[in-house]
Design a protein around this motif. Structure first.
Motif, PDB file in Angstrom:
ATOM      1  N   LEU A 160       0.915  -1.236  -0.122  1.00 26.93           N
ATOM      2  CA  LEU A 160      -0.070   0.119   0.039  1.00 26.93           C
ATOM      3  C   LEU A 160       1.067   1.212   0.016  1.00 26.93           C
ATOM      4  O   LEU A 160       1.351   1.745   1.170  1.00 26.93           O
ATOM      5  N   LYS A 161       1.222   1.668  -1.305  1.00 33.64           N
ATOM      6  CA  LYS A 161       2.388   2.742  -1.412  1.00 33.64           C
ATOM      7  C   LYS A 161       1.702   4.106  -0.651  1.00 33.64           C
ATOM      8  O   LYS A 161       2.446   4.892  -0.110  1.00 33.64           O
ATOM      9  N   ASP A 162       0.349   4.302  -0.731  1.00 33.13           N
ATOM     10  CA  ASP A 162      -0.170   5.554  -0.111  1.00 33.13           C
ATOM     11  C   ASP A 162       0.041   5.741   1.518  1.00 33.13           C
ATOM     12  O   ASP A 162       0.294   6.806   1.986  1.00 33.13           O
ATOM     13  N   VAL A 163      -0.078   4.593   1.971  1.00 31.75           N
ATOM     14  CA  VAL A 163       0.198   4.672   3.482  1.00 31.75           C
ATOM     15  C   VAL A 163       1.347   4.001   4.003  1.00 31.75           C
ATOM     16  O   VAL A 163       1.700   3.877   5.156  1.00 31.75           O
ATOM     17  N   ASP A 164       2.149   3.676   2.964  1.00 31.12           N
ATOM     18  CA  ASP A 164       3.718   3.048   3.079  1.00 31.12           C
ATOM     19  C   ASP A 164       3.379   1.746   4.148  1.00 31.12           C
ATOM     20  O   ASP A 164       4.107   1.844   5.075  1.00 31.12           O
ATOM     21  N   ARG A 165       2.510   0.941   3.859  1.00 30.12           N
ATOM     22  CA  ARG A 165       2.386  -0.382   4.313  1.00 30.12           C
ATOM     23  C   ARG A 165       2.561  -1.599   3.599  1.00 30.12           C
ATOM     24  O   ARG A 165       2.068  -1.580   2.284  1.00 30.12           O
ATOM     25  N   VAL A 166       2.856  -2.697   4.126  1.00 29.39           N
ATOM     26  CA  VAL A 166       2.826  -4.073   3.439  1.00 29.39           C
ATOM     27  C   VAL A 166       2.006  -4.786   4.243  1.00 29.39           C
ATOM     28  O   VAL A 166       2.149  -5.046   5.438  1.00 29.39           O
ATOM     29  N   ILE A 167       1.059  -5.298   3.669  1.00 29.66           N
ATOM     30  CA  ILE A 167      -0.068  -6.420   4.269  1.00 29.66           C
ATOM     31  C   ILE A 167       0.239  -7.647   3.670  1.00 29.66           C
ATOM     32  O   ILE A 167       0.312  -7.971   2.500  1.00 29.66           O
ATOM     33  N   GLY A 168       0.200  -8.900   4.624  1.00 28.17           N
ATOM     34  CA  GLY A 168       0.116 -10.250   4.139  1.00 28.17           C
ATOM     35  C   GLY A 168      -1.505 -10.682   4.416  1.00 28.17           C
ATOM     36  O   GLY A 168      -2.180 -10.362   5.222  1.00 28.17           O
TER      37      GLY A 168
END
Length: 186
Positions: free
Chosen positions: A112-120
């Motif tokens: 998620l580039k806009d919130v600078d997160r990676v989710i599994g």
């Protein structure tokens, strides 16, 4: 004629009467307590988003709101999930595709580039009593911290390799210079 005495009563003594045993009733199927299931989902440390097949949001727990940086609104449940995630096209694509895929992803990652997160995440279909899909659910975890740790480890490894290479180059340069110094008599 005189009355004859009565013979003694030979009947068995009477047992005390026990109260009638109640007939056991068949177990009643308890209706599921919707609040209990909602408490389970809200207590999870993973994000959970459930959508109906018609495209409306069925459920979204607090962790999901936090991970996606969305402010909870009282009318979110029942609202089209496309409205709620209009700024997150990758999430929209994953949730919309849940009804079209033959094999749902298990242990996939989404950046998620806009919130600078990676989710599994993992996707599952929700089926009715007749095994027809009536909804989909996405279970996910914020992996940003794990990704950052892995990136730091990779950087540490690269810096260690660079240090070893610099030491090797310095050694290779120093040996000929030392030989020249000896030959020059310095």
């Amino acid at each position: 004629m005189p009355a004859m005495p009565r013979p003694p009563d030979v009947r068995a003594p009477r047992r005390p009467r026990l109260p009638a045993m109640p007939v056991p009733k068949p177990p009643v199927q308890a209706a599921p307590d919707d609040r209990f299931f909602r408490h389970i989902v809200s207590s999870m440390r993973n994000g959970v988003i459930a959508v109906h097949r018609n495209g409306t949001l069925a459920l979204m727990n607090d962790e999901a709101y936090r991970i996606f940086s969305i402010t909870r609104q009282p009318h979110d449940v029942g609202r089209p999930f496309a409205e709620l995630f209009r700024d997150r096209p990758d999430v929209l694509r994953v949730l919309s595709g849940a009804f079209e895929l033959t094999t749902l992803p298990n242990r996939a990652e989404l950046r998620l580039k806009d919130v600078d997160r990676v989710i599994g995440y993992t996707l599952s279909l929700v089926r009715d009593d007749g095994s027809r899909p009536i909804g989909a659910v996405m279970f996910f975890k914020d992996l940003t911290h794990v990704e950052q740790q892995e990136e730091r480890e990779r950087l540490r490894d690269r810096l260690a390799s660079l240090g070893e290479m610099a030491a090797g180059i310095a050694h290779e340069l120093k040996n000929p210079l030392a030989g020249i110094e000896v030959m020059a008599g310095l």
